[in-house]
Design an enzyme around this catalytic site. Structure first.
Site, PDB file in Angstrom:
ATOM      1  N   ASP A 163      13.250 103.347  67.717  1.00 11.86           N
ATOM      2  CA  ASP A 163      13.287 103.298  66.246  1.00 11.86           C
ATOM      3  C   ASP A 163      12.026 102.568  65.780  1.00 11.86           C
ATOM      4  O   ASP A 163      11.831 101.383  66.097  1.00 11.86           O
ATOM      5  CB  ASP A 163      14.550 102.539  65.834  1.00 11.86           C
ATOM      6  CG  ASP A 163      14.688 102.402  64.331  1.00 11.86           C
ATOM      7  OD1 ASP A 163      13.710 102.647  63.587  1.00 11.86           O
ATOM      8  OD2 ASP A 163      15.791 102.024  63.889  1.00 11.86           O
ATOM      9  N   ILE A 164      11.180 103.245  65.052  1.00  8.08           N
ATOM     10  CA  ILE A 164       9.882 102.663  64.680  1.00  8.08           C
ATOM     11  C   ILE A 164      10.043 101.446  63.768  1.00  8.08           C
ATOM     12  O   ILE A 164       9.174 100.569  63.748  1.00  8.08           O
ATOM     13  CB  ILE A 164       8.964 103.748  64.052  1.00  8.08           C
ATOM     14  CG1 ILE A 164       7.494 103.329  64.178  1.00  8.08           C
ATOM     15  CG2 ILE A 164       9.355 104.058  62.604  1.00  8.08           C
ATOM     16  CD1 ILE A 164       6.509 104.446  63.947  1.00  8.08           C
TER      17      ILE A 164
ATOM     18  N   ASN B 100       5.820 111.224  51.944  1.00  9.10           N
ATOM     19  CA  ASN B 100       5.490 112.410  51.145  1.00  9.10           C
ATOM     20  C   ASN B 100       4.409 111.991  50.139  1.00  9.10           C
ATOM     21  O   ASN B 100       4.075 110.811  50.038  1.00  9.10           O
ATOM     22  CB  ASN B 100       6.736 113.001  50.470  1.00  9.10           C
ATOM     23  CG  ASN B 100       7.438 111.976  49.614  1.00  9.10           C
ATOM     24  OD1 ASN B 100       6.821 111.367  48.748  1.00  9.10           O
ATOM     25  ND2 ASN B 100       8.715 111.758  49.864  1.00  9.10           N
TER      26      ASN B 100
ATOM     27  N   GLY C 228      14.615 110.797  56.283  1.00  7.51           N
ATOM     28  CA  GLY C 228      14.056 110.661  57.629  1.00  7.51           C
ATOM     29  C   GLY C 228      13.455 109.293  57.877  1.00  7.51           C
ATOM     30  O   GLY C 228      13.981 108.265  57.433  1.00  7.51           O
TER      31      GLY C 228
ATOM     32  N   ASP D   2      10.844 107.963  56.655  1.00 13.29           N
ATOM     33  CA  ASP D   2      10.408 107.342  55.396  1.00 13.29           C
ATOM     34  C   ASP D   2      11.549 106.492  54.812  1.00 13.29           C
ATOM     35  O   ASP D   2      11.360 105.299  54.466  1.00 13.29           O
ATOM     36  CB  ASP D   2      10.016 108.473  54.432  1.00 13.29           C
ATOM     37  CG  ASP D   2       9.235 108.008  53.220  1.00 13.29           C
ATOM     38  OD1 ASP D   2       8.915 106.818  53.130  1.00 13.29           O
ATOM     39  OD2 ASP D   2       8.944 108.867  52.359  1.00 13.29           O
TER      40      ASP D   2
ATOM     41  N   SER E 228       5.473 115.137  60.624  1.00 17.20           N
ATOM     42  CA  SER E 228       5.686 116.540  60.192  1.00 17.20           C
ATOM     43  C   SER E 228       6.681 117.347  61.022  1.00 17.20           C
ATOM     44  O   SER E 228       6.947 118.500  60.677  1.00 17.20           O
ATOM     45  CB  SER E 228       4.368 117.340  60.117  1.00 17.20           C
ATOM     46  OG  SER E 228       3.636 116.988  58.961  1.00 17.20           O
ATOM     47  N   THR E 229       7.226 116.782  62.106  1.00 12.17           N
ATOM     48  CA  THR E 229       8.096 117.626  62.950  1.00 12.17           C
ATOM     49  C   THR E 229       9.574 117.506  62.583  1.00 12.17           C
ATOM     50  O   THR E 229      10.429 118.084  63.265  1.00 12.17           O
ATOM     51  CB  THR E 229       7.911 117.326  64.451  1.00 12.17           C
ATOM     52  OG1 THR E 229       8.394 116.007  64.736  1.00 12.17           O
ATOM     53  CG2 THR E 229       6.461 117.452  64.864  1.00 12.17           C
TER      54      THR E 229
ATOM     55  N   TYR F 130       9.608 118.690  57.707  1.00 13.99           N
ATOM     56  CA  TYR F 130       8.407 119.482  57.420  1.00 13.99           C
ATOM     57  C   TYR F 130       8.178 120.605  58.437  1.00 13.99           C
ATOM     58  O   TYR F 130       7.249 121.406  58.291  1.00 13.99           O
ATOM     59  CB  TYR F 130       7.166 118.582  57.307  1.00 13.99           C
ATOM     60  CG  TYR F 130       7.083 117.817  55.985  1.00 13.99           C
ATOM     61  CD1 TYR F 130       8.071 117.932  55.022  1.00 13.99           C
ATOM     62  CD2 TYR F 130       6.003 116.993  55.712  1.00 13.99           C
ATOM     63  CE1 TYR F 130       7.985 117.233  53.810  1.00 13.99           C
ATOM     64  CE2 TYR F 130       5.913 116.293  54.500  1.00 13.99           C
ATOM     65  CZ  TYR F 130       6.904 116.426  53.562  1.00 13.99           C
ATOM     66  OH  TYR F 130       6.812 115.746  52.361  1.00 13.99           O
TER      67      TYR F 130
END
Ligand code: ADP
Length: 170
Positions: free
Chosen positions: A10-11, A24, A32, A34, A117-118, A121
């Site tokens: 988990d970042i 975004n 997600g 973000d 993006s995966t 997006y």
């Protein structure tokens, strides 16, 4: 390239100089990773983001980390995947380069990325992982001051693709 590492995790939990947010273009939060970063950082992050007036796809902007263990958050809007003919690949590479440029300018030695993006997006994971690893490796070759860059993958499937991309490089 031993300064690149791939982990599953988990970042928002990583105590590094900078974590990257797959944001975004509004920079005002979303779902997600973000959403997770904004929840963990607290409302001051959104307050600083409001002062930035958005960010273009492929570019990046830096804020403090507030309640996160990371010192900074580097926000970059990744490209939405359409069919690959709208410059998506170049834009994704630009995200990684822009974030690392900002990190270097702010004296960061350790930087963690999510898989930009995966998620919603829909950038194809195999392509995205190759672009990410190649772009990071090229940047690190020119920037010895950055000591370590990690891809922090949320799930095992994502990690497997980045592991493969890193193996292909070496
Ligand atoms: P995008 O809109 O750029 O596709 P997403 O947030 O939808 O961004 O997904 C990007 C990646 O981030 C996905 O692989 C998703 O599983 C992952 N992700 C979601 N939450 C976290 C988290 N807390 N730490 C690391 N990665 C995460």
């Amino acid at each position: 390239m031993s300064r690149i590492e791939i982990i599953q995790g988990d970042i928002t939990k990583q105590a590094v100089d900078a974590i990257v947010n797959a944001a975004n273009t509004s920079l005002l939060g979303g779902g997600g990773v973000d959403g997770a970063i904004h929840r963990a950082a607290g409302p001051e992050l959104l307050a600083e983001c409001r002062t930035l007036h958005g960010c273009r796809t492929g570019e990046a902007k830096l804020t403090k980390g507030y309640c996160l263990p990371a010192r900074y958050v580097i926000h970059t809007p990744g490209p939405v995947w359409h069919s690959g003919d709208r410059g998506e690949e170049a834009l994704l590479a630009s995200c990684y380069r822009s974030c690392l440029t900002l990190a270097a300018e702010h004296g960061c030695e350790t930087v963690d990325f999510p898989s930009i993006s995966t998620g919603v997006y829909h950038f194809p994971l195999e392509k995205a992982s190759r672009i990410a690893i190649a772009t990071i490796a090229d940047f690190l070759a020119e920037h010895p001051e950055i000591k370590r860059v990690r891809m922090v993958c949320f799930d095992a499937r994502t990690k497997a693709y980045y592991d493969e991309a890193l193996e292909e490089l070496t």
